[in-house]
Scaffold this active site. Structure first.
Site, PDB file in Angstrom:
ATOM      1  CG  ASP A 201      -2.272   0.726   0.928  1.00  0.00           C
ATOM      2  OD1 ASP A 201      -2.229   1.906   0.545  1.00  0.00           O
ATOM      3  OD2 ASP A 201      -3.334   0.097   1.069  1.00  0.00           O
ATOM      4  CG  PHE A 224      -2.117   0.392  -7.122  1.00  0.00           C
ATOM      5  CD1 PHE A 224      -2.595   1.499  -7.785  1.00  0.00           C
ATOM      6  CD2 PHE A 224      -2.798  -0.071  -5.996  1.00  0.00           C
ATOM      7  CE1 PHE A 224      -3.723   2.166  -7.333  1.00  0.00           C
ATOM      8  CE2 PHE A 224      -3.929   0.593  -5.532  1.00  0.00           C
ATOM      9  CZ  PHE A 224      -4.396   1.716  -6.195  1.00  0.00           C
ATOM     10  CE  LYS A 237     -11.027  -7.350   1.680  1.00  0.00           C
ATOM     11  NZ  LYS A 237     -11.928  -6.292   2.139  1.00  0.00           N
ATOM     12  CG  HIS A 241     -15.020  -0.056  -5.590  1.00  0.00           C
ATOM     13  ND1 HIS A 241     -16.051  -0.171  -4.679  1.00  0.00           N
ATOM     14  CD2 HIS A 241     -13.902   0.174  -4.856  1.00  0.00           C
ATOM     15  CE1 HIS A 241     -15.555   0.004  -3.449  1.00  0.00           C
ATOM     16  NE2 HIS A 241     -14.276   0.195  -3.540  1.00  0.00           N
TER      17      HIS A 241
HETATM   18  C1  LIG Z   1     -10.908   1.136  -0.664  1.00  0.00           C
HETATM   19  S1  LIG Z   1      -9.346   0.860   0.087  1.00  0.00           S
HETATM   20  C2  LIG Z   1      -9.271  -0.898   0.117  1.00  0.00           C
HETATM   21  C3  LIG Z   1      -8.429  -1.410   1.222  1.00  0.00           C
HETATM   22  C4  LIG Z   1      -8.427  -2.951   1.372  1.00  0.00           C
HETATM   23  N1  LIG Z   1      -8.047  -3.627   0.164  1.00  0.00           N
HETATM   24  C5  LIG Z   1      -9.779  -3.436   1.837  1.00  0.00           C
HETATM   25  O1  LIG Z   1     -10.515  -4.039   1.064  1.00  0.00           O
HETATM   26  O2  LIG Z   1     -10.124  -3.185   3.007  1.00  0.00           O
HETATM   27  C6  LIG Z   1      -8.236   1.295  -1.220  1.00  0.00           C
HETATM   28  C7  LIG Z   1      -6.770   1.182  -0.840  1.00  0.00           C
HETATM   29  O3  LIG Z   1      -5.979   1.527  -1.992  1.00  0.00           O
HETATM   30  C8  LIG Z   1      -4.830   2.215  -1.528  1.00  0.00           C
HETATM   31  N2  LIG Z   1      -4.232   2.998  -2.617  1.00  0.00           N
HETATM   32  C9  LIG Z   1      -4.713   4.110  -3.218  1.00  0.00           C
HETATM   33  N3  LIG Z   1      -3.877   4.535  -4.170  1.00  0.00           N
HETATM   34  C10 LIG Z   1      -2.825   3.677  -4.180  1.00  0.00           C
HETATM   35  C11 LIG Z   1      -1.647   3.578  -4.975  1.00  0.00           C
HETATM   36  N4  LIG Z   1      -1.391   4.452  -5.940  1.00  0.00           N
HETATM   37  N5  LIG Z   1      -0.818   2.543  -4.735  1.00  0.00           N
HETATM   38  C12 LIG Z   1      -1.073   1.629  -3.745  1.00  0.00           C
HETATM   39  N6  LIG Z   1      -2.190   1.668  -2.967  1.00  0.00           N
HETATM   40  C13 LIG Z   1      -3.048   2.690  -3.189  1.00  0.00           C
HETATM   41  C14 LIG Z   1      -5.372   3.068  -0.407  1.00  0.00           C
HETATM   42  O4  LIG Z   1      -4.374   3.537   0.441  1.00  0.00           O
HETATM   43  C15 LIG Z   1      -6.353   2.121   0.276  1.00  0.00           C
HETATM   44  O5  LIG Z   1      -5.745   1.400   1.301  1.00  0.00           O
END
Ligand SMILES: C[S@@+](CC[C@H](N)C(=O)[O-])C[C@H]1O[C@@H](n2cnc3c(N)ncnc32)[C@H](O)[C@@H]1O
Length: 330
Positions: A201, A224, A237, A241
């Site tokens: 993350d 990512f 996960k 969306h």
């Molecule tokens: C909606 S949350 C989902 C968290 C986890 N997968 C869950 O289902 O509880 C989206 C996640 O994507 C991460 N995120 C957003 N942009 C990102 C990036 N460019 N690279 C890696 N992670 C990222 C956020 O920090 C967050 O933890």
């Protein structure tokens, strides 16, 4: 006639009174009032609640009373309020979600939702004074904490179901991409002793996570959009969306670069079924639009996305509580 009028008001009220309702609810959540009431039998007098919370006696009584028709509390005898099934929910499973969604940051965030709807563009970050929603975590660390706690409790609702429906044993290594709190990968590793896991993350998110590295669990920070670690199985996960198709394709392409011949991507997200709309999915669909330019997708939307990313859907595993699983092949 009176009954009819009451019913009409009950139906009409959430449409125009929702703002006031949630604002009052945020006071309950901010002061952990649901936690204070011990049982459905043993209550607490409003003067006690006032002493603990420092909220004016008269007004806390009126706020507690306001929630009685909504079954958040009962009033056993004059002024003594007791827990109900609903307040039990808000001191347990739904506590973190309720704290996040009723919090003042959320009011700020949705202040300009009309602009998002008018333009079909995510104006939410602008309301928080940031360029991207994720930047708000750096700007407001306490909001980041609320967000992470809420994702963690939301994940708890999903994880048991995921473990029941998915066999992870074919994989030697699993990377949870955007794994946030790391709850899912930790549970997988606890259930499969031969698997090594990675929680991936943003740095600011991992820095706030209490999760620690172990011989089988690595914590890797990064974006990512740049690079993700190599693994046999990549879990996304509640990630795609959050993004429009163009960004989803970029994320998937980054993942593809780290895949080997047998690697799989597992997407855990909703699938909207047009004839069976679910409140929760349509609620998050609007949040996705306003905060991220993302959306909830139908099966056709998913397949079109996979095609553009050169991926082929393997199977849809099952509908689970609060989510759906889709397995994709490279
Ligand atoms: C909606 S949350 C989902 C968290 C986890 N997968 C869950 O289902 O509880 C989206 C996640 O994507 C991460 N995120 C957003 N942009 C990102 C990036 N460019 N690279 C890696 N992670 C990222 C956020 O920090 C967050 O933890």
């Amino acid at each position: 006639m009176l009954e009819n009028n009451r019913n009409s008001f009950d139906i009409a009220y959430p449409f125009f009174g929702g703002y006031l309702h949630t604002k009052l609810f945020s006071i309950i959540m901010k002061h952990d009032i649901c936690d204070m009431l011990e049982t459905e039998e043993n209550g607490l007098h409003y003067k006690e609640i006032s002493k603990i919370t420092k909220i004016n006696e008269n007004s806390i009584y009126r706020v507690m009373r306001y929630f009685i028709p909504f079954k958040l509390f009962t009033e056993k005898e004059n002024g003594v309020f007791c827990k109900t099934e609903i307040s039990t929910m808000f001191s347990g499973t739904f506590k973190a979600l309720a704290k996040r969604y009723s919090n003042d940051y959320n009011y700020k965030l949705y202040d300009n939702i009309e602009e998002s709807i008018m333009k079909n563009v995510n104006m939410g970050p602008e309301a928080l004074g940031v360029e991207k929603y994720w930047d708000s975590f750096q700007k407001y660390p306490e909001y980041c904490k609320l967000y992470m706690d809420s994702m963690k409790s939301y994940s708890k609702l999903q994880i048991e179901n995921i473990l029941q429906n998915v066999d992870f044993s074919p994989y030697k290594s699993i990377a949870d991409i955007g794994g946030s709190h790391g709850l899912l990968i930790k549970e997988i590793l606890d259930n499969y002793q031969s698997i090594a896991g990675i929680n991936f993350d943003l740095k600011c998110v991992l820095d706030k996570s209490p999760l620690k590295e172990t011989p089988r669990l690595s914590l890797v920070n990064g974006s990512f959009f740049d690079q993700v670690p190599k693994a046999n199985c990549f879990i996304l996960k509640n990630i795609l969306h959050d993004w429009d198709d163009e960004h989803c394709i970029k994320i998937l392409q980054t993942v593809i670069k780290s895949m080997d011949q047998d690697s799989k991507i597992m997407i855990i997200d909703y699938i909207i079924e047009p004839k069976q709309y679910k409140t929760q999915q349509l609620f998050t669909d609007i949040i996705m639009l306003h905060c991220y330019n993302g959306k909830e997708r139908t099966k056709e939307d998913w397949d079109q996305l996979f095609e553009k990313a050169n991926l082929k859907r393997d199977k849809i595993i099952s509908n689970v509580e609060a989510g759906c699983q889709i397995l994709s092949l490279k």
